[in-house]
Structures are given as structure tokens and as C-alpha cells.
Design a protein around this motif. Structure first.
Motif, PDB file in Angstrom:
ATOM      1  N   PHE A  52       0.843  -1.193   0.000  1.00  0.00           N
ATOM      2  CA  PHE A  52       0.000   0.000   0.000  1.00  0.00           C
ATOM      3  C   PHE A  52       0.881   1.247   0.000  1.00  0.00           C
ATOM      4  O   PHE A  52       1.800   1.366   0.824  1.00  0.00           O
ATOM      5  CB  PHE A  52      -0.897  -0.043   1.246  1.00  0.00           C
ATOM      6  N   ALA A  53       0.595   2.170  -0.923  1.00  0.00           N
ATOM      7  CA  ALA A  53       1.479   3.327  -1.109  1.00  0.00           C
ATOM      8  C   ALA A  53       1.360   4.364   0.007  1.00  0.00           C
ATOM      9  O   ALA A  53       1.924   5.447  -0.092  1.00  0.00           O
ATOM     10  CB  ALA A  53       1.234   3.955  -2.477  1.00  0.00           C
ATOM     11  N   GLY A  54       0.651   4.034   1.090  1.00  0.00           N
ATOM     12  CA  GLY A  54       0.631   4.916   2.255  1.00  0.00           C
ATOM     13  C   GLY A  54       1.606   4.432   3.317  1.00  0.00           C
ATOM     14  O   GLY A  54       1.784   5.067   4.350  1.00  0.00           O
ATOM     15  N   PHE A  55       2.258   3.289   3.065  1.00  0.00           N
ATOM     16  CA  PHE A  55       3.224   2.773   4.028  1.00  0.00           C
ATOM     17  C   PHE A  55       4.548   3.525   3.917  1.00  0.00           C
ATOM     18  O   PHE A  55       4.918   3.997   2.847  1.00  0.00           O
ATOM     19  CB  PHE A  55       3.471   1.275   3.789  1.00  0.00           C
ATOM     20  N   SER A  56       5.271   3.593   5.034  1.00  0.00           N
ATOM     21  CA  SER A  56       6.548   4.305   5.092  1.00  0.00           C
ATOM     22  C   SER A  56       7.665   3.479   4.450  1.00  0.00           C
ATOM     23  O   SER A  56       7.494   2.293   4.154  1.00  0.00           O
ATOM     24  CB  SER A  56       6.904   4.549   6.546  1.00  0.00           C
ATOM     25  N   SER A  57       8.836   4.127   4.288  1.00  0.00           N
ATOM     26  CA  SER A  57       9.981   3.441   3.675  1.00  0.00           C
ATOM     27  C   SER A  57      10.395   2.230   4.513  1.00  0.00           C
ATOM     28  O   SER A  57      10.786   1.195   3.978  1.00  0.00           O
ATOM     29  CB  SER A  57      11.150   4.398   3.497  1.00  0.00           C
ATOM     30  N   ASN A  58      10.297   2.390   5.819  1.00  0.00           N
ATOM     31  CA  ASN A  58      10.668   1.293   6.699  1.00  0.00           C
ATOM     32  C   ASN A  58       9.769   0.073   6.511  1.00  0.00           C
ATOM     33  O   ASN A  58      10.235  -1.063   6.383  1.00  0.00           O
ATOM     34  CB  ASN A  58      10.498   1.811   8.124  1.00  0.00           C
ATOM     35  N   ALA A  59       8.449   0.326   6.482  1.00  0.00           N
ATOM     36  CA  ALA A  59       7.488  -0.760   6.272  1.00  0.00           C
ATOM     37  C   ALA A  59       7.708  -1.379   4.897  1.00  0.00           C
ATOM     38  O   ALA A  59       7.592  -2.593   4.715  1.00  0.00           O
ATOM     39  CB  ALA A  59       6.065  -0.221   6.388  1.00  0.00           C
TER      40      ALA A  59
ATOM     41  N   ILE B 196       5.996   2.981  10.348  1.00  0.00           N
ATOM     42  CA  ILE B 196       4.861   2.212   9.838  1.00  0.00           C
ATOM     43  C   ILE B 196       4.097   3.011   8.793  1.00  0.00           C
ATOM     44  O   ILE B 196       3.898   2.570   7.670  1.00  0.00           O
ATOM     45  CB  ILE B 196       3.924   1.782  10.989  1.00  0.00           C
ATOM     46  N   GLY B 197       3.679   4.205   9.158  1.00  0.00           N
ATOM     47  CA  GLY B 197       2.914   5.054   8.253  1.00  0.00           C
ATOM     48  C   GLY B 197       1.951   5.878   9.085  1.00  0.00           C
ATOM     49  O   GLY B 197       1.684   5.537  10.240  1.00  0.00           O
ATOM     50  N   PRO B 198       1.422   6.965   8.502  1.00  0.00           N
ATOM     51  CA  PRO B 198       0.548   7.852   9.280  1.00  0.00           C
ATOM     52  C   PRO B 198      -0.714   7.161   9.793  1.00  0.00           C
ATOM     53  O   PRO B 198      -1.291   7.601  10.781  1.00  0.00           O
ATOM     54  CB  PRO B 198       0.209   8.979   8.297  1.00  0.00           C
ATOM     55  N   ILE B 199      -1.136   6.055   9.150  1.00  0.00           N
ATOM     56  CA  ILE B 199      -2.355   5.386   9.606  1.00  0.00           C
ATOM     57  C   ILE B 199      -2.211   4.833  11.024  1.00  0.00           C
ATOM     58  O   ILE B 199      -3.198   4.558  11.677  1.00  0.00           O
ATOM     59  CB  ILE B 199      -2.782   4.220   8.665  1.00  0.00           C
ATOM     60  N   ALA B 200      -0.986   4.662  11.496  1.00  0.00           N
ATOM     61  CA  ALA B 200      -0.788   4.061  12.823  1.00  0.00           C
ATOM     62  C   ALA B 200      -0.540   5.099  13.920  1.00  0.00           C
ATOM     63  O   ALA B 200      -0.198   4.737  15.049  1.00  0.00           O
ATOM     64  CB  ALA B 200       0.368   3.063  12.760  1.00  0.00           C
ATOM     65  N   LYS B 201      -0.733   6.382  13.597  1.00  0.00           N
ATOM     66  CA  LYS B 201      -0.492   7.417  14.613  1.00  0.00           C
ATOM     67  C   LYS B 201      -1.481   7.291  15.779  1.00  0.00           C
ATOM     68  O   LYS B 201      -2.620   6.876  15.611  1.00  0.00           O
ATOM     69  CB  LYS B 201      -0.636   8.808  13.999  1.00  0.00           C
ATOM     70  N   LEU B 202      -1.017   7.684  16.990  1.00  0.00           N
ATOM     71  CA  LEU B 202      -1.856   7.584  18.183  1.00  0.00           C
ATOM     72  C   LEU B 202      -2.708   8.845  18.336  1.00  0.00           C
ATOM     73  O   LEU B 202      -2.221   9.950  18.144  1.00  0.00           O
ATOM     74  CB  LEU B 202      -0.984   7.421  19.427  1.00  0.00           C
ATOM     75  N   ASP B 203      -3.981   8.654  18.705  1.00  0.00           N
ATOM     76  CA  ASP B 203      -4.831   9.812  18.985  1.00  0.00           C
ATOM     77  C   ASP B 203      -4.536  10.379  20.368  1.00  0.00           C
ATOM     78  O   ASP B 203      -4.621  11.569  20.597  1.00  0.00           O
ATOM     79  CB  ASP B 203      -6.319   9.421  18.931  1.00  0.00           C
ATOM     80  N   LYS B 204      -4.221   9.498  21.313  1.00  0.00           N
ATOM     81  CA  LYS B 204      -3.955   9.938  22.684  1.00  0.00           C
ATOM     82  C   LYS B 204      -2.709   9.253  23.211  1.00  0.00           C
ATOM     83  O   LYS B 204      -2.512   8.059  22.972  1.00  0.00           O
ATOM     84  CB  LYS B 204      -5.133   9.581  23.595  1.00  0.00           C
ATOM     85  N   ILE B 205      -1.888  10.025  23.919  1.00  0.00           N
ATOM     86  CA  ILE B 205      -0.704   9.438  24.547  1.00  0.00           C
ATOM     87  C   ILE B 205      -0.689   9.866  26.009  1.00  0.00           C
ATOM     88  O   ILE B 205      -0.636  11.050  26.322  1.00  0.00           O
ATOM     89  CB  ILE B 205       0.593   9.916  23.845  1.00  0.00           C
ATOM     90  N   GLN B 206      -0.776   8.893  26.884  1.00  0.00           N
ATOM     91  CA  GLN B 206      -0.736   9.176  28.327  1.00  0.00           C
ATOM     92  C   GLN B 206       0.581   8.663  28.894  1.00  0.00           C
ATOM     93  O   GLN B 206       0.939   7.497  28.687  1.00  0.00           O
ATOM     94  CB  GLN B 206      -1.916   8.482  29.028  1.00  0.00           C
ATOM     95  N   PHE B 207       1.292   9.557  29.591  1.00  0.00           N
ATOM     96  CA  PHE B 207       2.537   9.125  30.216  1.00  0.00           C
ATOM     97  C   PHE B 207       2.219   8.559  31.597  1.00  0.00           C
ATOM     98  O   PHE B 207       1.460   9.162  32.360  1.00  0.00           O
ATOM     99  CB  PHE B 207       3.520  10.295  30.293  1.00  0.00           C
ATOM    100  N   VAL B 208       2.719   7.381  31.870  1.00  0.00           N
ATOM    101  CA  VAL B 208       2.391   6.671  33.109  1.00  0.00           C
ATOM    102  C   VAL B 208       3.679   6.223  33.791  1.00  0.00           C
ATOM    103  O   VAL B 208       4.738   6.162  33.147  1.00  0.00           O
ATOM    104  CB  VAL B 208       1.511   5.422  32.814  1.00  0.00           C
ATOM    105  N   SER B 209       3.596   5.893  35.079  1.00  0.00           N
ATOM    106  CA  SER B 209       4.824   5.451  35.757  1.00  0.00           C
ATOM    107  C   SER B 209       4.960   3.931  35.730  1.00  0.00           C
ATOM    108  O   SER B 209       6.005   3.392  36.061  1.00  0.00           O
ATOM    109  CB  SER B 209       4.861   5.988  37.187  1.00  0.00           C
TER     110      SER B 209
END
Ligand code: 6R9
Length: 635
Positions: free
Chosen positions: A151-158, A576-589
Motif C-alpha cells: 500500500f502506497a501509504g506505508f513508510s519506507s521502513n514498512a 509504519i505510516g501515518p495510519i498508525a499514529k496515536l490519537d492519545k498518549i498518556q505518560f504513566v509510571s
């Protein structure tokens, strides 16, 4: 003859019974009457889900492109095979006839041969939704090369991971791609990927955007001049029924992507037969599936299934929001589309926009609406039914997978009464089973369990490229003598199936399958990150969105949190590609873990979904105190 096109509910039940009582006789008849073979099979089916080994039409010889192209030339030579609708509506649409498509496929096949591609070699295709993409698949099939579309939306790494996993010796790509107002530097992505791919000898480049690109001497060539010089006919390579046709990668819950291998004859028979019935395609219809050919839906239901039936299939290069949110409806009106097949995430996104975008278009050509990729929720189903189908076009909610090759559970339009959120009944030849936690089959109706399939169908993937053990472990080890789908499902009082969603660590975001492990690996590579866990949470357009719980290293503690979030998403985009970006990131201990060290995703899923009333038993956790901390700071 009659079994090829089902027209009444009684006929469905009758053919279904026949197909499960004697599958060999049933599929033999379909194969015999509706396809061209160079040699007949010696044996219709042999199978063993323990090994696992599945063979359909063993001993038969054929070429799938003779079935998709050559055999149509006498009767459909001037019929449109592909309508190409470009990203920019001001650019003219292109109609490619069966004769022209045959010639284009032959020319490209000859170019591949000239570059040393032989039967069994792997060719990676990394192209936008332009006609050359469909031509490239068929050109590979013409000469027996195995295509691996990324799929042409995948990154170079993928991309490099996939190229190396299947040892592709050639890449077919383009200078760039158009998506709405954006132009994407595809060749730049390929160049970067190939730094990690020593096995690639040749790169053929389609000119699409006309942007300035780097061409590596001796490796990269423009495709068009080669096509112009190539001979316009190409003898089809005669393939065995079980020779691989293509590899297509899909995400697993762990580890590297799985290169699902589909073989020739069974895949052809099943995709053609399902296409005909699930879309009730008749000779002069115009059929449009909005998927990208980079996914299985595009392989089976833009290219192979439609072309094997001599259909007119529309390829759309653009996006639903460009030049405005009426684009899909505009394309339907312009080309008088009869069957329209799309994904719930697109329906939900368009349902949010002003209804005027729909209402100003004439959609009266529509006869069948399709949905695929994830469960369609009730609201989206009704919006689709009321506003697009005008309650006049049945919705086929088609459940299937990359691994199944073709549609498995679905209504047949004008045959099976539809019901919102239900994929309804198994397709002809498909024997589903629901299993409980003790691996016992749940018989009867009104039951819910894990969805398995009891008997092989012609298009089931035969292995994972280079890793047959993983194929067995993933699909055939959970339940004895069953193919396990990874999905949960219920069977209601009348026997209709509703797919309830994944029961493993695959999360479906906007219809794209994402494994948690590769995303977590990518996050963990960030220098400030110690550990992370990803879960899905409900999202009103994407179906699910991703929520990441991240533990920072000491060195990361002093860093600005917003910047870290951006960097983490940037890293995921690159890996991976922009499709795998996180909507929320919570920092936890810390992360809730079992005593054996496993992350309890069930708890994280509840917190991410803001559903913490019943967290279940947390006493078995190694660190139960962490749960409260995570809940208190949830986003
Ligand atoms: C064709 C395709 C497969 C997974 C599958 C399931 C989900 C697909 C669905 C559906 C509910 C439907 N899925 N169709 N869930 N209703 N009609 O999408 O293949 O990309 O491999 O995804 O998608 O969870 O297991 P693939």
C-alpha cells in the motif's frame, strides 16, 4: 449453469446445501463451466488442517490473465474493462477496453521479462491508484511472477521490511502520487527503503506527477519508453493450479507482518464466483469499489473478481473529500455506477458532512451498496441505506479477511433480507462455527463465540511466505481441525451472523488492521521511552482510534510532554505510516502486569474507553496500585 448466479432465497438455500454436502462436486461444476483451463485438474480438493495443507484443482494448468483478459476479447474486446477516475475531476477520466488492457498487460509483461523477471520471482509493486497498478498485477500474473503489492501509504521502513521478507528483485513505483491537494514523493520513499534492500536489481518508474526525482543509474528506469518499445503480445506462462499468484502482507498481533500467500486456481474461482453473486453483477453494469489495490479488497474486488467476469471496474485515484465531500456521489453520478462498495469509516466521515453534498447528485443508477473492513454500526448503516440507497439498494455487509481471499459471510442482494449490523448468512460453500472458551463448538442459534471455519474454501491463503509454522500456529492451532479467524461473532435467533470484532491484539483503525506489537516496538525505539502499551478505543469516524500508555526513562522525565507526543507520532509515521499514529498518549509510571509479566490490556482498554465501572479482577496483578494512578490521569 444455474448455480453460477443465484437469484432467489430458496435457490440460495438449495445451492448452499449442495455446496456443503458435496463441496468437491459443487466447486468442480463451477470451475468447469465458467473458466478456461489449459489442462483439467486431477483432483478437486485435498486438505489437512493439521499440517496444514490445502490444495484445490491439483494438476490443473491455467493462466489467470487468460481468464481475466484473453477469453473476453472475442465478445468484449471493445467493452470498458477499467474506468480510471483521476484525483483531479478536471482531468479527464480514461476508459480502457478489454483489448487495450490486454495489450497494456502484455507490453508490461514483456518489459518484466526483458529485465530478467522469471516465473516464481517476486516483484514489489508500490504504486498509487492509477491504471498501471492494475496492469502491473496482471503483467506479473501473465509471466508467473509473484506480485507483492505494498500500500502506497506505508513508510519506507514498512516497505523495506516487506521487500526483504519476500526477496523481491524488482520494484515498480511512480515518481509520486496525488491525494487531494497533496502530492506525495513516492520515489523518495522507495529510494530510502532500498538503502536497506540489497536484493533489488531494477526499479521501474511510472511518470504520474512529473515532479523532479532522483534516478539511480543502472537501477532505475522510466517505464513508459520501455512499454512503447515492447511487443504488444505476450504468451501466457502456463501455471499450476497451486502456484503462488501473490503475496499480500497483513498485520499480526505480534512480530513482523505476515506475507499471506494466495495461489492461482482456487483464488480465481472463488473471487469470480463471489463477485458475480455478492454484487449481482450483470453485463452492462458499472461497478466501483473504493478500496486501494494495496489491500486484499482491491486485489479481489477491483482487479481479479470483476475482470474474470468481464465486468467494468472503476479505479479512483483520489480521496472522498476532494475537491469537496461530494466527490464519491459525483463519481457515481458521472459514471452511472450500479454497484458501490466502500468502508464504514468512509460512510461515517461523509455522514458528518452537510447532506446537500449527497442531495445535489443523481444516484439513481445505484442497485447494490457494499460495506467491508470493519463492523458497520447501526447509525452508519441507516445513513447509507436512507441517503445513498434511498431504501432501494440493498446493503451487503461483507465479512472476510486478507487470509480468506474472498467474501465469506454476506447477504446476497435481492436474495437475502438484510438487517443492520448483520453480515447475515455464510456464502455458498462456507461452513462457519462459533467456539466457546473451552474450544467446544456452540451449536444452535442465539450463541456468541469465536468465529472459525470448518472446511476449506477455494480462496483460503495457503501459507505465510517463508514461515509455514507461523501459519499453522496463528490459524490452525487454537481449535482442532478449524481455521480460526481472530474475530468474535454471534449467531442470532434466525441464524444470522454479526461480527463483534477482533478477539486478538489487532486493532482496526479506519478499516486498516494494525498490530499492537509493531507500534509498541516503534515507540520503544524513542530514546526517552522505556516501555509502552497500545489499545484501541471507540472513535466515531475511525471505528477505533489508538491510545498509547507510555513509560518514560529518567532522561525523558524532564522533557516537554507535547513535544514528546509529536516525536512519538513522527516516529510511528516513519516506521509504519501515518495510519498508525496515536490519537492519545498518556505518560504513566507503570503498566498493569500479570505475575508472569504480561501487560493486562483488558484493563487499559477499559480505561481508554472511559468505561471503568467494572474493571474485573485486578488482584492477580503484580502492581494493582498502578491502575488507580492511570485512571486518575486518563485523557
Ligand atoms: C477484507 C478485509 C480483516 C478483518 C476481519 C474483521 C474485519 C472485515 C468486516 C469486518 C465486521 C465486516 N472485518 N470486514 N468486521 N464486519 N463486514 O477487510 O480484510 O484487511 O485482512 O481485515 O477486518 O475483523 O478479521 P483485512
Amino acid at each position: 449453469m444455474s448455480n453460477y448466479h443465484i437469484k432467489h432465497l430458496e435457490e440460495y438455500f438449495q445451492v448452499y446445501r449442495k455446496s456443503v454436502r458435496n463441496p468437491e462436486a459443487f466447486w468442480e461444476e463451477i470451475a468447469e463451466e465458467h473458466f478456461v483451463w489449459r489442462k483439467r485438474w486431477d483432483n478437486v480438493l485435498s486438505w489437512d488442517f493439521k499440517k496444514p495443507e490445502i490444495k484445490w484443482f491439483e494438476g490443473a494448468k491455467l493462466n489467470i490473465t487468460e481468464n481475466c483478459l484473453d477469453r473476453h476479447l472475442p465478445t468484449r474486446g471493445t467493452k470498458t474493462a477499467i474506468i480510471f477516475e483521476p484525483n483531479n475531476p478536471k482531468e479527464e477520466a480514461i476508459h480502457i477496453t478489454y483489448r487495450q488492457l490486454h495489450e497494456r498487460v502484455c507490453r508490461m509483461a514483456n518489459v518484466l521479462l526483458d529485465h530478467g523477471v522469471k516465473k516464481g520471482d517476486r516483484v514489489c509493486i508500490y504504486l498509487p491508484m492509477i491504471p498501471e497498478l492494475a496492469v502491473a498485477l496482471l503483467a506479473c500474473a501473465r509471466i508467473g511472477a509473484i506480485h507483492s503489492v505494498v500500500f502506497a501509504g506505508f513508510s519506507s521502513n514498512a516497505l523495506s521490511t516487506r521487500i526483504n521478507d519476500s526477496d523481491c528483485k524488482m520494484v515498480i513505483t511512480s515518481d509520486g502520487s496525488f491525494r487531494g491537494t497533496k502530492s506525495i514523493d513516492l520515489k523518495g520513499i522507495v529510494d530510502k527503503a532500498l538503502e536497506e534492500c540489497p536484493g533489488v536489481e531494477n526499479v521501474l518508474v511510472v511518470k504520474r506527477t512529473g515532479s523532479e526525482i532522483y534516478m539511480e543509474a543502472g537501477r532505475d528506469k522510466w517505464l513508459q519508453p520501455l512499454l512503447d518499445e515492447a511487443y504488444a503480445d505476450c504468451v501466457a506462462e502456463i501455471m499450476d493450479a497451486e502456484d503462488p499468484l501473490f503475496i499480500l502482507y497483513t498485520s499480526g498481533s505480534t512480530g513482523t507482518p505476515k506475507g499471506m500467500v494466495h495461489t492461482t486456481a482456487g483464488y480465481m474461482v472463488y473471487t469470480a464466483y463471489t463477485f458475480k453473486n455478492v454484487f449481482q453483477y450483470t453485463e452492462n453494469d458499472v461497478y466501483w469499489c473504493t478500496a486501494d489495490i494495496g489491500w486484499i479488497t482491491g486485489h479481489s474486488y477491483i482487479v481479479y473478481g470483476p475482470l474474470a467476469n468481464g465486468a467494468t471496474t472503476l479505479m479512483f485515484e483520489g480521496v472522498p473529500s476532494y475537491p469537496d465531500f461530494g466527490r464519491f456521489w459525483d463519481v457515481i453520478q458521472k459514471h452511472k455506477v450500479n454497484q458501490f462498495y466502500t468502508a464504514p469509516t468512509a460512510i461515517r466521515a461523509l455522514a458528518k458532512e452537510n447532506l446537500e453534498y449527497v442531495e445535489k447528485h443523481d444516484l439513481s443508477s445505484l442497485k447494490v451498496l457494499g460495506s467491508v473492513g470493519e463492523p458497520i454500526n447501526e447509525e452508519a448503516w441507516h445513513w447509507y441505506n436512507n441517503n445513498i440507497g434511498k431504501k432501494n439498494s440493498p446493503i451487503v455487509d461483507t465479512w472476510w479477511q486478507t487470509e480468506t481471499g474472498g467474501i465469506m459471510i454476506t447477504p446476497i442482494p435481492y436474495v437475502t433480507p438484510t438487517a443492520p449490523t448483520y453480515a447475515t448468512l455464510p456464502f455458498i460453500g462456507i461452513q462457519p462455527a462459533l467456539m466457546d472458551e473451552n474450544a467446544k463448538e456452540l451449536k444452535g442459534n442465539q450463541v456468541e463465540g469465536r468465529l472459525c471455519i470448518k472446511f476449506p474454501w477455494p480462496a483460503i491463503a495457503r501459507t505465510i511466505w517463508g514461515n509455514h509454522d507461523r501459519y499453522r500456529d496463528t490459524y490452525f492451532s487454537a481449535y482442532e481441525n478449524m481455521y480460526f479467524t481472530g474475530d468474535g461473532a454471534l449467531r442470532d435467533a434466525v441464524g444470522y451472523y454479526r461480527i463483534t470484532g477482533r478477539v486478538d491484539d489487532v486493532i482496526i483503525v479506519s478499516g486498516h488492521n494494525l498490530g499492537t506489537a509493531p507500534i509498541e516496538d516503534s515507540i520503544n525505539e524513542h530514546p526517552a521511552v522505556a516501555e509502552s502499551a497500545i489499545v484501541g478505543f471507540p472513535h466515531d469516524v475511525k471505528g477505533n482510534a489508538l491510545y498509547g500508555f507510555v513509560i518514560l526513562k529518567e532522561t525523558g522525565e524532564s522533557r516537554d510532554r507535547e513535544n514528546l507526543r509529536k516525536e512519538i507520532n513522527q516516529q510511528i509515521t516513519e516506521h509504519i505510516g501515518p495510519i498508525a499514529k496515536l490519537d492519545k498518549i498518556q505518560f504513566v509510571s507503570g503498566l498493569p502486569k500479570t505475575r508472569s509479566g504480561k501487560i493486562m490490556r483488558r484493563i487499559l482498554r477499559k480505561i481508554a474507553s472511559n468505561d471503568t465501572s467494572n474493571l474485573g479482577d485486578t488482584s492477580t496483578l503484580l502492581n494493582p496500585e498502578i491502575v488507580q494512578e492511570i485512571m486518575d490521569n486518563a485523557l
